[in-house]
Design an enzyme around this catalytic site. Structure first.
Site, PDB file in Angstrom:
ATOM      1  CG  HIS A 129       0.157   8.942  -7.063  1.00 45.70           C
ATOM      2  ND1 HIS A 129      -0.948   9.340  -6.354  1.00 45.70           N
ATOM      3  CD2 HIS A 129      -0.023   9.447  -8.299  1.00 45.70           C
ATOM      4  CE1 HIS A 129      -1.754  10.028  -7.126  1.00 45.70           C
ATOM      5  NE2 HIS A 129      -1.207  10.121  -8.323  1.00 45.70           N
ATOM      6  CG  HIS A 185       0.201   6.314  -0.674  1.00 40.38           C
ATOM      7  ND1 HIS A 185      -0.826   6.997  -1.290  1.00 40.38           N
ATOM      8  CD2 HIS A 185      -0.332   5.767   0.456  1.00 40.38           C
ATOM      9  CE1 HIS A 185      -1.933   6.875  -0.563  1.00 40.38           C
ATOM     10  NE2 HIS A 185      -1.663   6.118   0.493  1.00 40.38           N
ATOM     11  CG  HIS A 225      -1.780   1.173   1.400  1.00 37.61           C
ATOM     12  ND1 HIS A 225      -3.131   1.148   1.152  1.00 37.61           N
ATOM     13  CD2 HIS A 225      -1.523   2.446   1.794  1.00 37.61           C
ATOM     14  CE1 HIS A 225      -3.659   2.332   1.380  1.00 37.61           C
ATOM     15  NE2 HIS A 225      -2.688   3.145   1.778  1.00 37.61           N
ATOM     16  CD  GLU A 226       1.556   3.620   3.687  1.00 39.80           C
ATOM     17  OE1 GLU A 226       1.771   4.681   3.056  1.00 39.80           O
ATOM     18  OE2 GLU A 226       0.541   3.443   4.389  1.00 39.80           O
TER      19      GLU A 226
END
Length: 696
Positions: A480, A477, A473-474
């Site tokens: 992105h 980010h 998940h991290e």
């Protein structure tokens, strides 16, 4: 003693090699004083410039004016989160109000506001490319929403509100860290550890040894809490840990109640001052939901589609427990839910989450997400040797794109808990690169942090599947941020609508459930074997176990968030902790006893002037987007280079260069389908793609 400017590492942040090894608390005040003076002078120059106005001398100059200050404050804020000391905390608290006041003052500067409005009417502005035209329109809108049209008295009120919010939310976060660290439970009788996995016992033993005490030490750090509440047979200890965790920062010297109330009061006052009905309407107007009402409709609709399954899951769990303990068993308590849920899951699916742990050595999991990113997006992650860090356990990496001939950037990974580090998991962008002369982009710099199960007694750290999901998940980010190719810094990377920002992160979690992906990295720490077929099948069957309960938990957080920022009135509704308890009880498996104070530790809402306040629904909103977007990878190939390239080029690299819905439609060819999430969670039979509810 004043620090000479040329000796201050916070004034040397012009490359991705940040001198973390040289930054000290005494550098903070002199650096910030210097950088504030430079930023103020740059803002003043924009307002006083008499030459013909261009994009470069207005918006471009405005974007550049605060870059050095933002970079330095980002580094200091980060260090205060991961390596805090009393001196660093004092230094950070000293400068934070002044910096907050400065940022509030920018849209309140009448000369600057006049320049921006005047530039908007020029021929130069009318012929801007699409991204810079969007930057202009958003900046004008942001200035208006930030009080540019207020009179002088209103501007002073707004500045005072923002400074106080900055101070209070920082104090909220620090109280939570201190309250977390203040608790420990020492167990000296090994019989009381019955049910606890060996990995958790070893971690508790090592924690006790580090503190020089006999026995097993349990804390309020996530790995310790989750192990106790999921596996420990001793209900009395479970109860103690549950109460300690869910009353953090709710009493005595760390009491966040008054701060929480004042934060809500200030946010409401800010919304009224800026002409909005409430804080939700203020912060959501530039997000996909647009209004607090539409966000609440989305949450309510999802709750309605989940409620029946949730009630069945509650009844099934209670029936399972009564069958195991007999009809005379006492009623289920909150500290029993995780424990009996794990027993029910094991009975239904013969699946023990701990059986997966040996297949997830942290280092392999980390390399696994790097490998998946390479297959999807063509990037290569390699060690960044000798980069300074804030702790010896921090890892450093470089990222490049061989096919495109680009050095993309670098990042840090900080995986394990420390007493000097706040809880949770997060990603941050330290440096946002931009276009350079001759083409290409200067490198980005970012990081992600977690509080995963640490290595014990020299053995490799072994993660739970949930912790692997968090890692992915991290990193989503981080991608992105790193893959951004937006030429305007304030529209780049993760600077997107808050209910869109979780899409790149949450979509990455999907690969942790796919056999083809898991076989790349999930290998037994001793045998080097992949997850056995039978264990994988059990894991898949158990994936949707109590999915409605998990979804309702998140919807409970989203609901209490919106209620506090749209409805709550202390005069009518009374104590804020009790109010939050009543709201959240509707979404809980059991009744929540009086004194339940999870809200005083809800850092997502109250550890930042805005953060996820009135926006916690974003997680579920983005889950709809990610479940739908991932369906394209499932159809066209889990590691399809074409689909990966499109996701990178049409979404990851685009930041806020266009409306979020348009970016999604560019990738999927249609608007998102709410049913995609319900199908993935086993709450709806497969259906043809439809449309998102009206809340979008």
């Amino acid at each position: 003693m004043t620090q000479a400017a040329n000796d201050n590492p916070l004034l040397e942040l012009d490359s991705i090699r940040i001198p973390f090894d040289r930054i000290r608390p005494e550098h903070v005040r002199p650096a910030v004083t210097t950088l504030l003076a430079r930023a103020r002078a740059a803002i003043r120059e924009i307002g006083e410039r008499t030459a013909p106005r261009t994009y470069a001398t207005t918006l471009g100059a405005l974007d550049d004016a605060t870059e050095a200050l933002s970079r330095a404050m980002g580094v200091v804020s980060h260090l205060e989160s991961v390596a805090t000391t009393p001196a660093l905390r004092e230094a950070y608290n000293d400068v934070k109000p002044e910096v907050s006041a400065f940022y509030t003052s920018i849209p309140l500067d009448p000369k600057l506001w006049e320049v921006l409005r005047a530039y908007a009417g020029t021929d130069d502005a009318k012929h801007l490319d699409a991204i810079r035209a969007r930057h202009l329109a958003k900046t004008i809108d942001e200035f208006r929403r930030a009080g540019a049209d207020l009179d002088e008295d209103g501007k002073k009120q707004l500045e005072a509100i923002d400074v106080e919010l900055s101070t209070l939310t920082t104090k909220f976060s620090q109280n939570l860290l201190d309250a977390t660290n203040a608790f420990e439970l020492i167990v000296t009788d090994e019989k009381k550890l019955a049910g606890l996995p060996e990995s958790a016992r070893e971690a508790a033993r090592a924690s006790a040894q580090q503190k020089g005490v006999e026995g097993w030490r349990f804390t309020l750090q996530a790995p310790s809490v989750m192990a106790v509440l999921t596996y420990l047979d001793d209900a009395e200890i479970r109860e103690k840990i549950w109460w300690a965790y869910n009353t953090r920062a709710s009493s005595e010297q760390f009491d966040n109640r008054p701060h929480l109330l004042r934060i809500l009061e200030l946010r409401k006052a800010k919304a009224k001052l800026l002409g909005r009905h409430d804080f939700a309407d203020l912060v959501l107007c530039d997000r996909m939901a647009k209004t607090g009402s539409d966000a609440a409709k989305f949450v309510a609709e999802l709750e309605g589609k989940t409620r029946d399954a949730f009630e069945r899951e509650k009844q099934d769990l209670e029936a399972f427990r009564k069958k195991a303990e007999g009809a005379s068993a006492r009623s289920m308590q909150p500290w029993d839910v995780g424990y009996w849920s794990e027993k029910q899951r094991k009975a239904l699916y013969d699946f023990d989450e701990e059986a997966l742990r040996p297949y997830f050595p942290a280092e392999r999991a980390l390399q696994g997400v790097f490998d998946i990113a390479r297959r999807l997006y063509g990037i290569v992650v390699e060690p960044w040797e000798n980069a300074p860090t804030w702790d010896p356990s921090v890892r450093t990496f470089l990222v490049r794109d061989p096919k495109r001939g680009e050095q993309i950037g670098a990042f840090y990974v900080d995986l394990y808990p420390r007493e000097s580090k706040r809880g949770g998991a997060w990603m941050a962008g330290l440096i946002t690169g931009g276009p350079i002369d001759g083409g290409g982009f200067s490198p980005h710099l970012g990081l992600f942090c977690a509080n995963a199960s640490p290595p014990v007694n020299g053995k490799p750290a072994l993660l739970t599947h949930d912790e692997v999901e968090t890692l992915f998940h991290e990193f989503g980010h981080l991608l992105h941020h790193l893959l951004s190719r937006v030429p305007v810094r304030s529209l780049a990377g993760t600077h997107v609508a808050w209910d869109f920002v979780e899409l790149p992160s949450q979509i990455m979690e999907n690969w942790t459930w796919e056999r083809e992906a898991l076989d790349l990295f999930a290998r037994h720490v001793e045998k080097d074997s992949t997850i056995p077929g039978e264990l994988f099948e059990k894991m898949q069957r158990a994936r949707c176990y109590r999915a409605a309960t998990a979804q309702m938990r998140q919807l409970g957080f989203a609901t209490v968030d919106l209620m506090l920022h749209r409805v709550y009135d202390v005069k009518k509704d009374g104590d804020v902790v009790e109010y939050a308890r009543r709201v959240m009880e509707r979404f809980a498996t059991t009744s929540l006893p009086g004194g339940y104070a999870m809200i005083t530790g809800f850092s997502h809402l109250f550890a930042h002037p805005v953060g996820y306040a009135a926006g916690y629904y974003s997680y579920k909103w983005a889950e709809v987007l990610d479940a739908d977007a991932f369906s394209r990878f499932q159809r066209e190939g889990l590691f399809s280079e074409q689909v990966g390239a499109e996701f990178r080029d049409k979404l990851l690299s685009r930041g806020d260069a266009d409306e979020p819905m348009k970016l999604f439609v560019d990738f999927m060819g249609r608007e998102p389908d709410l049913n995609a999430l319900l199908e993935r969670n086993g709450l709806l039979p497969p259906t043809a793609p439809g449309e998102m509810p009206d809340a979008t």
